[in-house]
Motif scaffolding. Structure first.
Motif, PDB file in Angstrom:
ATOM      1  N   ALA A  21       0.837  -1.207   0.000  1.00  0.00           N
ATOM      2  CA  ALA A  21       0.000   0.000   0.000  1.00  0.00           C
ATOM      3  C   ALA A  21       0.868   1.252   0.000  1.00  0.00           C
ATOM      4  CB  ALA A  21      -0.920  -0.005   1.222  1.00  0.00           C
ATOM      5  N   ALA A  22       2.018   1.172   0.664  1.00  0.00           N
ATOM      6  CA  ALA A  22       2.870   2.347   0.782  1.00  0.00           C
ATOM      7  C   ALA A  22       3.402   2.789  -0.578  1.00  0.00           C
ATOM      8  CB  ALA A  22       4.020   2.056   1.744  1.00  0.00           C
ATOM      9  N   THR A  23       3.986   1.868  -1.330  1.00  0.00           N
ATOM     10  CA  THR A  23       4.523   2.275  -2.634  1.00  0.00           C
ATOM     11  C   THR A  23       3.391   2.593  -3.600  1.00  0.00           C
ATOM     12  OG1 THR A  23       4.854  -0.079  -3.041  1.00  0.00           O
ATOM     13  CG2 THR A  23       6.812   1.239  -2.581  1.00  0.00           C
ATOM     14  N   ALA A  24       2.265   1.916  -3.433  1.00  0.00           N
ATOM     15  CA  ALA A  24       1.119   2.254  -4.285  1.00  0.00           C
ATOM     16  C   ALA A  24       0.720   3.705  -4.039  1.00  0.00           C
ATOM     17  CB  ALA A  24      -0.054   1.314  -3.988  1.00  0.00           C
ATOM     18  N   SER A  25       0.732   4.110  -2.796  1.00  0.00           N
ATOM     19  CA  SER A  25       0.334   5.489  -2.494  1.00  0.00           C
ATOM     20  C   SER A  25       1.367   6.475  -3.028  1.00  0.00           C
ATOM     21  CB  SER A  25       0.119   5.676  -0.997  1.00  0.00           C
ATOM     22  OG  SER A  25       1.355   5.796  -0.331  1.00  0.00           O
ATOM     23  N   ALA A  26       2.636   6.043  -3.072  1.00  0.00           N
ATOM     24  CA  ALA A  26       3.670   6.909  -3.651  1.00  0.00           C
ATOM     25  C   ALA A  26       3.372   7.150  -5.127  1.00  0.00           C
ATOM     26  CB  ALA A  26       5.047   6.272  -3.481  1.00  0.00           C
ATOM     27  N   VAL A  27       3.016   6.097  -5.822  1.00  0.00           N
ATOM     28  CA  VAL A  27       2.668   6.227  -7.239  1.00  0.00           C
ATOM     29  C   VAL A  27       1.442   7.125  -7.403  1.00  0.00           C
ATOM     30  CG1 VAL A  27       1.794   4.990  -9.262  1.00  0.00           C
ATOM     31  CG2 VAL A  27       3.675   4.021  -7.925  1.00  0.00           C
ATOM     32  N   ASP A  28       0.443   6.882  -6.593  1.00  0.00           N
ATOM     33  CA  ASP A  28      -0.773   7.692  -6.668  1.00  0.00           C
ATOM     34  C   ASP A  28      -0.461   9.168  -6.445  1.00  0.00           C
ATOM     35  OD1 ASP A  28      -2.227   5.437  -7.129  1.00  0.00           O
ATOM     36  OD2 ASP A  28      -2.951   5.220  -5.066  1.00  0.00           O
ATOM     37  N   HIS A  29       0.406   9.396  -5.468  1.00  0.00           N
ATOM     38  CA  HIS A  29       0.777  10.769  -5.151  1.00  0.00           C
ATOM     39  C   HIS A  29       1.406  11.445  -6.362  1.00  0.00           C
ATOM     40  CE1 HIS A  29       1.865  14.055  -2.438  1.00  0.00           C
ATOM     41  NE2 HIS A  29       3.071  14.049  -2.981  1.00  0.00           N
ATOM     42  N   LEU A  30       2.362  10.765  -6.968  1.00  0.00           N
ATOM     43  CA  LEU A  30       3.041  11.335  -8.134  1.00  0.00           C
ATOM     44  C   LEU A  30       2.077  11.489  -9.310  1.00  0.00           C
ATOM     45  CD1 LEU A  30       6.359   9.342  -7.779  1.00  0.00           C
ATOM     46  CD2 LEU A  30       6.142  11.844  -7.682  1.00  0.00           C
ATOM     47  N   ALA A  31       1.236  10.496  -9.487  1.00  0.00           N
ATOM     48  CA  ALA A  31       0.289  10.540 -10.611  1.00  0.00           C
ATOM     49  C   ALA A  31      -0.662  11.721 -10.448  1.00  0.00           C
ATOM     50  CB  ALA A  31      -0.488   9.228 -10.688  1.00  0.00           C
ATOM     51  N   SER A  32      -0.995  12.038  -9.207  1.00  0.00           N
ATOM     52  CA  SER A  32      -1.924  13.146  -8.975  1.00  0.00           C
ATOM     53  C   SER A  32      -1.303  14.479  -9.369  1.00  0.00           C
ATOM     54  CB  SER A  32      -2.356  13.166  -7.505  1.00  0.00           C
ATOM     55  OG  SER A  32      -1.334  13.702  -6.696  1.00  0.00           O
ATOM     56  N   TYR A  33       0.016  14.488  -9.535  1.00  0.00           N
ATOM     57  CA  TYR A  33       0.657  15.709 -10.022  1.00  0.00           C
ATOM     58  C   TYR A  33       0.928  15.632 -11.522  1.00  0.00           C
ATOM     59  CZ  TYR A  33       1.086  17.418  -5.303  1.00  0.00           C
ATOM     60  OH  TYR A  33       0.792  17.880  -4.051  1.00  0.00           O
TER      61      TYR A  33
END
Lengths: 314, 314
Positions: free
Chosen positions: A147-159
């Motif tokens: 979940a942690a790295t998934a959220s990292a990807v999501d975070h970057l994708a949101s930008y």
DNA sequence: CTGAAAGCGCTAACAA
DNA sequence: TTGTTAGCGCTTTCAG
């Protein structure tokens, strides 16, 4: 006379005068009770052992510090040993600790099968920290790496990032695999390229992570990088700086010194070594008090810390 | 039958057949020899104890790692304990280790008198690491702190700096005092201001070091700063960055993560934890082999690493 | 070559 | 309230 023992153990059934006399003698001889002999007699020793890759690693040193603190609260000495990612050495040190009759063991396992440890669980409780051990049914205290790295990807994708690369530690370690899997899932969920060209998941040290980053930059033109471990970040970030490519967005797994002072500050997912260590000791002492608990997996929450590098636009 | 003991200890005087039988039984019962009972009988235990401020500190974690490595070469388990700079706690953990009959002790002493430890030296060898303990005649492995900070001043002065400030750790610790003394001497030797306005030598953590730096900047207009400890650098450097004052030259005592990646890179005097730890274990094992050695002070060499911040012109 | 006995420092159990 | 005995698991010593 064995009344001495009673004095040492604050037994009530001893005359004040006698107690005084014994204490005088103790002082005069500067006598110190032998706690090993005591343990031998008692059949049990309070010491807990902790086995990690190396103490010289930001995550593990914080972990060991937290363990030592938590253990000292219940008066338990702490024996440390390091595996250096060597399975043979791991087995040797674990067996050494077991021979010493430690009351319990905290273990950050190396890669590979650990079924050899299973029989040991019968008499020596083991709590795994940070990652599971294949072939072993034991407690585990760690984080939800996936979940942690998934959220990292999501975070970057949101930008707005779409070409998000991944640099990770040795894939032999379950934790590394979980982190990579989280990255892959999040990428796939957004329909982003996950062909593998953007992935360098075999960097066990900063130098190889730096080299991998250089290659990625040259060949894949990523606009963002997820670093799957502090030891990778310690290669990725310096390379980005030396190549003057601080325009590339970065989210790292695991915090590190000066991450906030660099320009831009490095956005990280904190890896809470303190909480993991404390929880692990608590679980171990709980199991020590009651041996027949079921094997549990405890996930400590992680938090993303925005510092700039993860909020860079495409 | 006590022949079992002979098998375990690879005694030659045992028939092959018997040996085989015993080993079978050992396997069947998954028998593990109790090394504590062995130690009790032998009257001695191989374990060495290491007592530091905290394991969660870049210097001490490297030190502990080096100690663990060196100790494992002679098959010695390592017990750790932390003082948290609390003299009472230090005494408690040292006495706990002595009761456990550790074969020897490595100690980074807290501030204050340590004559209470003197009687212990008679039966448990102690090697001090990093700093002396007032009132105690014991081996010491560390660096020449005085010469080190003096060389930092000389280095900065050679680039034309005259208003060189000093930010240091708790002056209760002999090491901190020696570093401050080195700064003072070098300043005085060049006829530079050493009135005290440029000195903030009571910063036991990054936050106080940052605050001290802010005050210095506002009131004293230094062109350079010597940081007397890594934990101070971790406050000084971020503050300089947040205040956009990276024009101020810096030389820090003790290396740290990302020191090379910051802009400018931070010039440091490396504090060789590895070498100190290794030397300390060697000295301890030497003393274990021969108890009547004289108390020695061993200085490990230090090196100044140029990275930019120490080579800034006035 | 193998077994029996004693004792390391401690404490639980029992006796005085 | 105090002393005695036994035994934790091991190894050393001394007989067999």
């Amino acid at each position: 006379m064995r009344t001495a023992s009673r004095v040492l153990n604050d037994d009530a059934r001893v005359a004040d005068l006698t107690r005084q006399r014994v204490q005088d003698v103790i002082r005069d001889l500067s006598f110190t009770p032998d706690s090993m002999a005591r343990s031998l007699r008692a059949g049990t020793d309070a010491t807990i052992g902790i086995v990690v890759e190396s103490v010289d690693d930001p995550f593990f040193s914080k972990l060991v510090a937290a363990v030592e603190l938590a253990a000292s609260e219940s008066e338990r000495p702490v024996l440390i040993a390091s595996t250096r990612r060597d399975a043979d050495r791991e087995r040797a040190v674990v067996e050494q600790l077991v021979r010493r009759r430690v009351s319990g063991l905290l273990l950050a396992p190396t890669a590979g099968d650990h079924s050899w440890l299973q029989p040991i669980l019968a008499h020596t409780p083991v709590v795994l920290v940070d990652r599971p051990a294949p072939g072993l049914a034991a407690d585990l205290v760690g984080v939800d790496d996936r979940a942690a790295t998934a959220s990292a990807v999501d975070h970057l994708a949101s930008y707005g990032h779409r070409r998000i690369a991944y640099v990770g530690d040795d894939p032999g370690i379950p934790t590394s695999r979980a982190r990579l899997a989280g990255y892959r899932e999040a990428m796939a969920a957004r329909g982003l390229d996950v062909s593998g060209d953007l992935i360098r998941a075999d960097c066990p040290d900063p130098a190889s992570a730096a080299a991998a980053t250089a290659t990625l930059l040259a060949e894949q033109a990523p606009t963002a990088i997820v670093s799957g471990a502090t030891r990778c970040s310690l290669g990725v970030v310096p390379l980005l700086h030396s190549e003057k490519r601080t325009d590339v967005a970065v989210v790292g797994f695991g915090d590190f010194t000066m991450a906030d002072t660099l320009e831009p500050g490095i956005t990280v997912i904190d890896h809470p070594a303190d909480a993991i260590g404390t929880e692990a000791v608590h679980r171990l002492t709980a199991r020590l008090a009651q041996r027949d608990l079921p094997a549990l997996t405890i996930h400590v929450p992680v938090h993303l810390i925005r510092r700039g590098s993860g909020e860079l636009p495409v």
